[in-house]
Write a protein that holds these residues in place. Sequence first.
Motif, short mmCIF file in Angstrom:
data_model
loop_
_atom_site.label_atom_id
_atom_site.label_comp_id
_atom_site.label_asym_id
_atom_site.label_seq_id
_atom_site.Cartn_x
_atom_site.Cartn_y
_atom_site.Cartn_z
N GLU A 1 1.21 -1.40 -0.25
CA GLU A 1 0.06 -0.11 0.04
C GLU A 1 0.58 1.25 -0.05
O GLU A 1 0.39 2.03 -0.62
CB GLU A 1 -0.98 -0.56 1.20
CG GLU A 1 -2.10 1.01 0.50
CD GLU A 1 -3.27 0.63 2.30
OE1 GLU A 1 -4.24 1.55 1.98
OE2 GLU A 1 -2.71 0.10 2.69
N GLY A 2 1.84 1.54 0.42
CA GLY A 2 2.36 2.24 1.19
C GLY A 2 3.42 2.39 -0.54
O GLY A 2 3.87 3.68 -1.34
N ALA A 3 4.08 1.35 -1.14
CA ALA A 3 4.76 2.23 -2.57
C ALA A 3 3.79 2.33 -3.54
O ALA A 3 3.68 3.40 -4.45
CB ALA A 3 5.18 0.31 -2.87
N ALA A 4 2.17 1.73 -3.64
CA ALA A 4 1.00 2.89 -4.07
C ALA A 4 0.63 3.87 -4.28
O ALA A 4 0.86 4.44 -5.55
CB ALA A 4 0.05 1.90 -4.25
N TYR A 5 1.26 4.23 -2.71
CA TYR A 5 0.78 5.28 -2.69
C TYR A 5 2.28 6.50 -2.83
O TYR A 5 1.98 7.60 -4.56
CB TYR A 5 0.81 6.11 -1.30
CG TYR A 5 -0.84 5.12 -0.76
CD1 TYR A 5 -2.12 4.80 -1.42
CD2 TYR A 5 -1.20 4.87 0.88
CE1 TYR A 5 -3.42 4.09 -0.99
CE2 TYR A 5 -2.12 4.45 1.24
CZ TYR A 5 -3.10 3.86 0.31
OH TYR A 5 -4.38 3.50 1.24
N ALA A 6 3.21 5.80 -2.73
CA ALA A 6 4.66 7.14 -3.31
C ALA A 6 4.69 6.80 -4.98
O ALA A 6 5.02 7.77 -5.20
CB ALA A 6 5.94 6.19 -2.67
N LEU A 7 4.34 5.77 -5.72
CA LEU A 7 4.15 6.48 -6.75
C LEU A 7 2.46 7.08 -6.62
O LEU A 7 3.22 8.08 -8.35
CB LEU A 7 3.45 4.18 -8.08
CG LEU A 7 5.23 3.45 -7.68
CD1 LEU A 7 4.36 2.21 -8.39
CD2 LEU A 7 5.81 4.31 -8.58
N GLY A 8 2.09 7.48 -6.59
CA GLY A 8 1.10 7.83 -6.98
C GLY A 8 1.48 9.43 -6.47
O GLY A 8 1.46 10.70 -7.44
N ALA A 9 2.45 9.67 -5.50
CA ALA A 9 2.66 10.49 -4.55
C ALA A 9 3.02 11.44 -6.17
O ALA A 9 3.83 12.40 -5.97
CB ALA A 9 2.99 11.03 -3.64
N ALA A 10 4.52 10.31 -6.25
CA ALA A 10 5.78 10.78 -6.88
C ALA A 10 4.82 10.82 -8.61
O ALA A 10 5.54 12.41 -9.05
CB ALA A 10 5.99 9.77 -7.79
N LEU A 11 3.79 10.65 -9.00
CA LEU A 11 3.57 10.84 -10.27
C LEU A 11 2.65 12.60 -10.50
O LEU A 11 2.68 13.41 -11.64
CB LEU A 11 2.38 10.31 -11.17
CG LEU A 11 1.04 10.29 -12.56
CD1 LEU A 11 2.27 10.03 -13.19
CD2 LEU A 11 0.71 9.66 -12.16
N LEU A 12 1.60 12.63 -9.24
CA LEU A 12 1.55 13.70 -9.25
C LEU A 12 2.47 14.91 -8.87
O LEU A 12 1.87 16.16 -9.63
CB LEU A 12 0.49 14.03 -7.81
CG LEU A 12 -0.12 15.59 -7.51
CD1 LEU A 12 -0.86 16.22 -8.73
CD2 LEU A 12 -0.91 15.27 -5.79
N ALA A 13 3.78 14.60 -8.12
CA ALA A 13 4.77 16.16 -8.20
C ALA A 13 5.16 16.22 -9.58
O ALA A 13 5.95 16.93 -9.77
CB ALA A 13 5.93 15.04 -6.80
N ALA A 14 5.44 15.23 -9.84
CA ALA A 14 5.99 14.98 -11.10
C ALA A 14 5.09 16.18 -12.61
O ALA A 14 5.64 17.13 -13.07
CB ALA A 14 6.37 13.22 -12.30
N ALA A 15 3.84 16.16 -12.51
CA ALA A 15 2.81 16.57 -13.36
C ALA A 15 3.20 18.26 -12.36
O ALA A 15 3.33 19.43 -13.23
CB ALA A 15 1.95 16.52 -12.90
#
Length: 227
Positions: A86-100
């Motif tokens: 779950e932490g990895a999934a949230y971290a990837l979502g955060a990375a995508l949003l931060a990149a945008a």
Amino acid sequence: MIPAVRRLLRQPSARRFALLLALLAGFGVLLFLVPRPDPAQLPRLAGCLDGYAPIAAIVGGALLLVALVPRTFVTLAAGAIFGPLEGAAYALGAALLAAAIGFTVGRLLGRDFVAERVRGRLARLDGWFARQSVLGVVTVRLLPIAGFGLVSYGYGTTGARVLPFLAGSLIASAPTAFGYAAVGAAISSPGHVNWYAAAPASLGLIASVVLIHRWWRAERQRRAVPG
């Protein structure tokens, strides 16, 4: 919000670029002044967030990344709070949003200034970024040249296209997201982590190596063709 953006875009490009530099400098100062949380206390946050955990994790993680907090820390914290998968999934979502977010801010504040002044080799480099595919973004992301947030801002100042940039950022973030999230979970709850949860990290690493190899072969073939 839109009128504020329009007013910003009417500002001289040099002033907007100076604002971008001031923003990055401010984030750099905050990194030294804000104390780091105790990893042992992080799991308690999951219960406090209740049903808002996914949104809070992704948005909060993204804000930390655009503030130039290292992605390693954000992913470790996500694993410590929510567990490895779950932490990895949230971290990837955060990375995508931060990149945008980083790309958009860099594009609004720095692109015009850079486009007006690049000459010679810098112009060719800017053209390379503009032509970049997803594989090119993955390659740059995997190089240890700068932090995740700083690379996002930098890409925004170039002629890079947003969709390949976002896709490449997500792919490049996957290998370490699962691995660091598993480590974060192990730090907060030693002995209670299924280390098979880190298996996707090895798959992501293999995929990244394959992508880089294919990109390198394509580059060699392109250079071998007479211009």
